[in-house]
Design a protein around this motif. Structure first.
Motif, short mmCIF file in Angstrom:
data_model
loop_
_atom_site.label_atom_id
_atom_site.label_comp_id
_atom_site.label_asym_id
_atom_site.label_seq_id
_atom_site.Cartn_x
_atom_site.Cartn_y
_atom_site.Cartn_z
N ASP A 1 -68.23 23.75 -74.54
CA ASP A 1 -67.84 25.11 -74.18
C ASP A 1 -67.79 26.00 -75.41
N TRP B 1 -82.51 32.97 -62.54
CA TRP B 1 -81.49 32.41 -61.65
C TRP B 1 -82.03 31.26 -60.81
N THR C 1 -76.52 30.98 -64.50
CA THR C 1 -75.73 30.42 -63.39
C THR C 1 -74.37 31.10 -63.37
N GLY C 2 -73.65 30.91 -62.27
CA GLY C 2 -72.29 31.43 -62.18
C GLY C 2 -72.23 32.82 -61.57
N ALA C 3 -71.34 33.64 -62.09
CA ALA C 3 -71.11 34.98 -61.55
C ALA C 3 -72.30 35.89 -61.86
N ASP D 1 -71.51 38.28 -64.66
CA ASP D 1 -71.15 37.69 -65.95
C ASP D 1 -71.57 36.22 -65.96
N PRO D 2 -72.88 35.95 -66.01
CA PRO D 2 -73.36 34.58 -65.86
C PRO D 2 -73.23 33.76 -67.14
N ASP D 3 -73.28 32.45 -66.96
CA ASP D 3 -73.46 31.53 -68.07
C ASP D 3 -74.95 31.44 -68.37
N ARG E 1 -71.08 28.97 -73.62
CA ARG E 1 -71.38 29.24 -72.22
C ARG E 1 -72.17 30.53 -72.05
#
Length: 329
Positions: free
Chosen positions: A169, A207, A232-234, A237-239, A285
């Motif tokens: 992380d 994505w 990936t993720g939000a 606010d992606p990773d 991240r």
């Protein structure tokens, strides 16, 4: 705006913390206090536990800045802590052997493990530098063109261990010694700055699971490349998960998107030349990192960083860690 936090200062937007000389002495004292634990074996659980206890005694301003960074790493995804003690001028010659690590207690090793305990837990990967929790990042003769910590050519942007399901992380890089010409720079690029600049077509491709990332040879054949998305993720606010030297696009649109992303990281990148006592904490991240080229001399005075990884949720990798230790197999 600059806020005074005890004897440390934090510069908006929370990207830099400078430790005062009095607090540096306090940190040195903490490092010396825990040095005898486990006979100075920094990979030992007892030493890590002592470092975790010592975290509570670090200067309050430093702890506050690190806590805030863990919660929100900001638009740059990088925190720079300056003025930390690293044991100058009594440092030994810069190592030059491949796979060099720090197994015994030193002030820099204690600094890294105390900070790791505040951000989460220290972690390492057994195939990588024999699973040491504190690793040397130094130029190695014959490895100048290597895309990795032993090289000295331009190191391309990458997520640390992008191929791995339990990649760090946070990546911490503590400078013990700068390169001779002071030209080597840590380059970082945050997806929070590139995302608004991406075309809709490239964003859609990134994505999608249309990419594979090869593992380094040290991880062997057990690290099978599995198709994955770069983002990936939000949505807002992606990773990010990419290694521009090892990630391969599987479709034409993925290839175009990867090229665009690389160009945008170059466009929005920040570079800092680390000085002795500088600790860069990279949010792995959301931020990729690399390094500008430099010319090593192999004379014992070359650039010397020490590196540690942090996992914020150690339990998620429990099945890969023998006896609930800190090393992933």
């Amino acid at each position: 705006m600059t806020l005074a936090l005890d004897t440390a200062t934090v510069s908006a937007p929370g990207a830099t913390v400078t430790v005062g000389s009095g607090d540096a002495e306090r940190i040195t004292a903490l490092a010396r206090r825990i040095a005898p634990v486990a006979d100075g074996r920094v990979d030992d659980r007892a030493y890590v536990a002592a470092a975790r206890d010592a975290w509570c005694d670090l200067p309050a301003g430093l702890r506050r800045a690190l806590r805030d960074f863990r919660r929100d790493s900001g638009p740059a995804g990088t925190l720079l802590v300056r003025g930390l003690p690293v044991g100058e001028p009594d440092l030994p010659p810069t190592p030059s052997a491949g796979g060099s690590v720090q197994r015994t207690a030193t002030v820099p090793a204690a600094v890294l493990l105390m900070v790791a305990a505040g951000l989460g837990d220290p972690a390492a990967f057994r195939p990588e530098k024999t699973g040491a929790l504190v690793q040397d990042v130094v130029p190695v003769p014959g490895k100048e063109d290597f895309q990795g910590n032993a090289g000295s050519v331009l190191l391309s942007f990458h997520t640390e261990n992008a191929f791995h399901p339990h990649r760090p992380d946070f990546v911490m890089l503590l400078c013990l010694r700068a390169d001779h010409e002071r030209v080597a720079g840590l380059r970082t690029g945050c997806v929070r700055r590139t995302l608004p600049l991406l075309s809709e077509r490239s964003r859609a491709a990134l994505w999608s699971e249309e990419f594979v990332t090869a593992a380094p040879p040290s991880f062997g054949h057990s690290a099978t490349a599995v198709p994955h998305a770069v983002l990936t993720g939000a949505v807002e606010d992606p990773d990010v998960r990419v290694d521009f030297a090892a990630t391969r696009p599987m479709t034409d649109r993925a290839r175009t998107a990867l090229t665009e992303l690389a160009e945008l990281f170059d466009l929005t990148a920040q570079t800092v030349r680390l000085a002795p006592g500088d600790l860069a904490v990279v949010d792995n991240r959301v931020t990729v990192h690399g390094r500008t080229p430099f010319r090593p001399r192999y004379d014992g005075r070359d650039r010397w960083l020490q590196r540690s990884f942090v996992l914020t949720d150690l339990r998620r990798s429990r099945g890969l860690r023998a006896r609930d230790g800190y090393v992933l197999d």
